[in-house]
Design an enzyme around this catalytic site. Structure first.
Site, PDB file in Angstrom:
ATOM      1  N   LYS A  66       0.817  -1.229   0.000  1.00 28.09           N
ATOM      2  CA  LYS A  66       0.000   0.000   0.000  1.00 28.09           C
ATOM      3  C   LYS A  66       0.849   1.277   0.000  1.00 28.09           C
ATOM      4  O   LYS A  66       0.440   2.295  -0.549  1.00 28.09           O
ATOM      5  CB  LYS A  66      -0.959  -0.003   1.191  1.00 28.09           C
ATOM      6  CG  LYS A  66      -2.061  -1.048   1.049  1.00 28.09           C
ATOM      7  CD  LYS A  66      -3.046  -1.033   2.197  1.00 28.09           C
ATOM      8  CE  LYS A  66      -3.984  -2.220   2.077  1.00 28.09           C
ATOM      9  NZ  LYS A  66      -4.985  -2.276   3.142  1.00 28.09           N
ATOM     10  N   ASP A 104     -10.067   2.006   2.749  1.00 32.48           N
ATOM     11  CA  ASP A 104     -10.150   1.185   3.977  1.00 32.48           C
ATOM     12  C   ASP A 104     -10.970   1.878   5.073  1.00 32.48           C
ATOM     13  O   ASP A 104     -11.841   1.259   5.699  1.00 32.48           O
ATOM     14  CB  ASP A 104      -8.751   0.879   4.527  1.00 32.48           C
ATOM     15  CG  ASP A 104      -8.045  -0.222   3.744  1.00 32.48           C
ATOM     16  OD1 ASP A 104      -8.736  -1.008   3.067  1.00 32.48           O
ATOM     17  OD2 ASP A 104      -6.807  -0.297   3.824  1.00 32.48           O
TER      18      ASP A 104
HETATM   19  P1  NDP Z   1       0.926  -3.750   8.999  1.00 36.08           P
HETATM   20  O1  NDP Z   1       1.916  -4.827   8.842  1.00 36.08           O
HETATM   21  O2  NDP Z   1       1.073  -2.509   8.193  1.00 36.08           O
HETATM   22  O3  NDP Z   1       0.855  -3.251  10.554  1.00 36.08           O
HETATM   23  C1  NDP Z   1       1.095  -4.121  11.563  1.00 36.08           C
HETATM   24  C2  NDP Z   1       0.722  -3.502  12.935  1.00 36.08           C
HETATM   25  O4  NDP Z   1       0.687  -4.610  13.824  1.00 36.08           O
HETATM   26  C3  NDP Z   1       1.732  -2.523  13.508  1.00 36.08           C
HETATM   27  O5  NDP Z   1       1.087  -1.633  14.352  1.00 36.08           O
HETATM   28  C4  NDP Z   1       2.676  -3.455  14.291  1.00 36.08           C
HETATM   29  O6  NDP Z   1       3.315  -2.833  15.390  1.00 36.08           O
HETATM   30  C5  NDP Z   1       1.683  -4.439  14.849  1.00 36.08           C
HETATM   31  N1  NDP Z   1       2.326  -5.741  15.127  1.00 36.08           N
HETATM   32  C6  NDP Z   1       2.921  -6.575  14.247  1.00 36.08           C
HETATM   33  N2  NDP Z   1       3.394  -7.651  14.899  1.00 36.08           N
HETATM   34  C7  NDP Z   1       3.095  -7.486  16.202  1.00 36.08           C
HETATM   35  C8  NDP Z   1       3.314  -8.261  17.379  1.00 36.08           C
HETATM   36  N3  NDP Z   1       3.950  -9.440  17.336  1.00 36.08           N
HETATM   37  N4  NDP Z   1       2.862  -7.787  18.554  1.00 36.08           N
HETATM   38  C9  NDP Z   1       2.203  -6.602  18.622  1.00 36.08           C
HETATM   39  N5  NDP Z   1       1.962  -5.812  17.537  1.00 36.08           N
HETATM   40  C10 NDP Z   1       2.411  -6.260  16.354  1.00 36.08           C
HETATM   41  O7  NDP Z   1      -0.484  -4.452   8.755  1.00 36.08           O
HETATM   42  P2  NDP Z   1      -1.840  -3.738   8.330  1.00 36.08           P
HETATM   43  O8  NDP Z   1      -1.963  -2.473   9.093  1.00 36.08           O
HETATM   44  O9  NDP Z   1      -1.958  -3.689   6.857  1.00 36.08           O
HETATM   45  O10 NDP Z   1      -2.935  -4.806   8.829  1.00 36.08           O
HETATM   46  C11 NDP Z   1      -3.319  -4.888  10.203  1.00 36.08           C
HETATM   47  C12 NDP Z   1      -4.517  -5.825  10.335  1.00 36.08           C
HETATM   48  O11 NDP Z   1      -5.657  -5.292   9.674  1.00 36.08           O
HETATM   49  C13 NDP Z   1      -4.303  -7.213   9.709  1.00 36.08           C
HETATM   50  O12 NDP Z   1      -4.850  -8.160  10.584  1.00 36.08           O
HETATM   51  C14 NDP Z   1      -5.089  -7.155   8.423  1.00 36.08           C
HETATM   52  O13 NDP Z   1      -5.553  -8.439   8.068  1.00 36.08           O
HETATM   53  C15 NDP Z   1      -6.237  -6.245   8.807  1.00 36.08           C
HETATM   54  N6  NDP Z   1      -6.855  -5.523   7.663  1.00 36.08           N
HETATM   55  C16 NDP Z   1      -8.179  -5.725   7.387  1.00 36.08           C
HETATM   56  C17 NDP Z   1      -8.805  -5.048   6.365  1.00 36.08           C
HETATM   57  C18 NDP Z   1     -10.263  -5.299   6.091  1.00 36.08           C
HETATM   58  O14 NDP Z   1     -10.780  -4.818   5.086  1.00 36.08           O
HETATM   59  N7  NDP Z   1     -10.974  -5.998   6.958  1.00 36.08           N
HETATM   60  C19 NDP Z   1      -8.096  -4.082   5.514  1.00 36.08           C
HETATM   61  C20 NDP Z   1      -6.701  -3.920   5.898  1.00 36.08           C
HETATM   62  C21 NDP Z   1      -6.116  -4.632   6.916  1.00 36.08           C
HETATM   63  P3  NDP Z   1       4.749  -2.122  15.266  1.00 36.08           P
HETATM   64  O15 NDP Z   1       4.471  -0.742  14.776  1.00 36.08           O
HETATM   65  O16 NDP Z   1       5.256  -2.162  16.647  1.00 36.08           O
HETATM   66  O17 NDP Z   1       5.569  -2.939  14.303  1.00 36.08           O
END
Ligand code: NDP
Length: 285
Positions: A66, A104
């Site tokens: 994205k 989104d």
């Molecule tokens: P990103 O990879 O961009 O963001 C990940 C986020 O999760 C960050 O805030 C990261 O924290 C955190 N994170 C990752 N690993 C861990 C961990 N082990 N423990 C705690 N926090 C963690 O993903 P997206 O933002 O694109 O997606 C997030 C969720 O939203 C997903 O589950 C995705 O499936 C869902 N989604 C659903 C949509 C829908 O239409 N229903 C549309 C888009 C997404 P940090 O900053 O510390 O790394």
């Protein structure tokens, strides 16, 4: 000849977007093809340009591209510009006309308001996560009238970067460390991918018990870890992001075709299909 669209990502094989857009096309009588493109992690731009040069009309963009899509688009909608992320590309006039949008947040807000009957105006919202999805939902949550928006995230630096992007708004998000979150939120939005890891989030039960709705952006056939956690802690209602998925797709459909499909029958069909797939799976050991 039908116009061609696709979802591009890595991985992309489990994307429901082709099924959703096929149902929208049937409903509206619009002739289109919609496929999937698996792009190499270092080959997003090449894959997009190949598709466009072969006559493609638009793309949905999913994880992890994205931000690349945002950088590549020649023009962006205001909401995509604010989010710094693009999930919808439209090729109006070759490379010069490549237009990027982010649907989104609109999808989330519509699902909250229309399907779940949750009015955001004046509400206090806790957003868990600061990744691509979180960036996309902040502006639309504020536009819909949220009175308070707290962002909590594992990494402080990422949360502060997100908060900074919205600092000039009259109501702007603030960062609070996860271990300092106290009860007082009407809505808790989970965007930190806990569903993928099947893990609870580090929030006290009291925070859930005081909330009206807990909403996981992740979706699955069975209740997600976050939905289970919220219900067990006494939250009045908990739901997953399947409705958001359908609503963001409808927003993309509108951006491409100027027609607004009905989302409720598509949501119901998708939920039933997910449940049927789940029922056919052998029990895990
Ligand atoms: P990103 O990879 O961009 O963001 C990940 C986020 O999760 C960050 O805030 C990261 O924290 C955190 N994170 C990752 N690993 C861990 C961990 N082990 N423990 C705690 N926090 C963690 O993903 P997206 O933002 O694109 O997606 C997030 C969720 O939203 C997903 O589950 C995705 O499936 C869902 N989604 C659903 C949509 C829908 O239409 N229903 C549309 C888009 C997404 P940090 O900053 O510390 O790394």
């Amino acid at each position: 000849m039908s116009r061609r669209y696709a979802v591009i990502g890595n991985p992309v094989e489990h994307s429901r977007s082709p099924a959703i857009h096929a149902q929208f096309a049937r409903q509206t009588g619009i002739d289109l093809e919609y496929g999937r493109i698996l792009a190499p992690l270092d080959g997003f731009v090449e894959a997009v340009e190949r598709f466009r040069d072969a006559g493609g009309s638009g793309l949905n963009v999913t994880v992890p591209f994205k931000l690349d899509a945002f950088a590549w688009a020649a023009h962006r909608s205001a909401r995509a510009a604010e989010a710094g992320a693009v999930n919808t590309l439209r090729f109006d006039d070759g490379a010069a006309g490549a237009w990027g949008d982010n649907t989104d947040g609109a999808g989330l807000v519509r699902d909250l308001g229309e399907r779940l009957g949750f009015a955001l105006r004046g509400r206090a919202v806790l957003l868990l996560g600061a990744g691509g999805a979180a960036r996309g939902v902040v502006g639309p949550l504020l536009d819909a009238g949220a009175a308070r928006l707290v962002v909590a995230n594992r990494s402080r630096a990422n949360a502060e970067r997100l908060v900074e992007k919205f600092a000039t708004r009259a109501v702007h998000p603030v960062f609070v460390p996860l271990d300092a979150i106290e009860p007082g939120f009407d809505l808790i939005v989970e965007a930190s991918g806990s569903g993928l890891r099947d893990e609870p989030v580090p929030l006290a039960d009291e925070v859930f018990a005081a909330a009206t709705l807990a909403y996981d952006l992740f979706y699955a056939a069975a209740p997600t870890a976050f939905v289970r956690q919220a219900r067990a802690a006494g939250c009045r209602r908990a739901d997953d992001g399947l409705g958001m998925l359908v609503e963001q797709a409808a927003e993309s459909f509108f951006a491409w075709h100027g027609a607004r499909p009905q989302t409720e029958p598509v949501y119901r069909a998708l939920r039933e299909a997910l449940q049927a797939e789940h029922a056919q799976r052998p029990p895990s050991r």
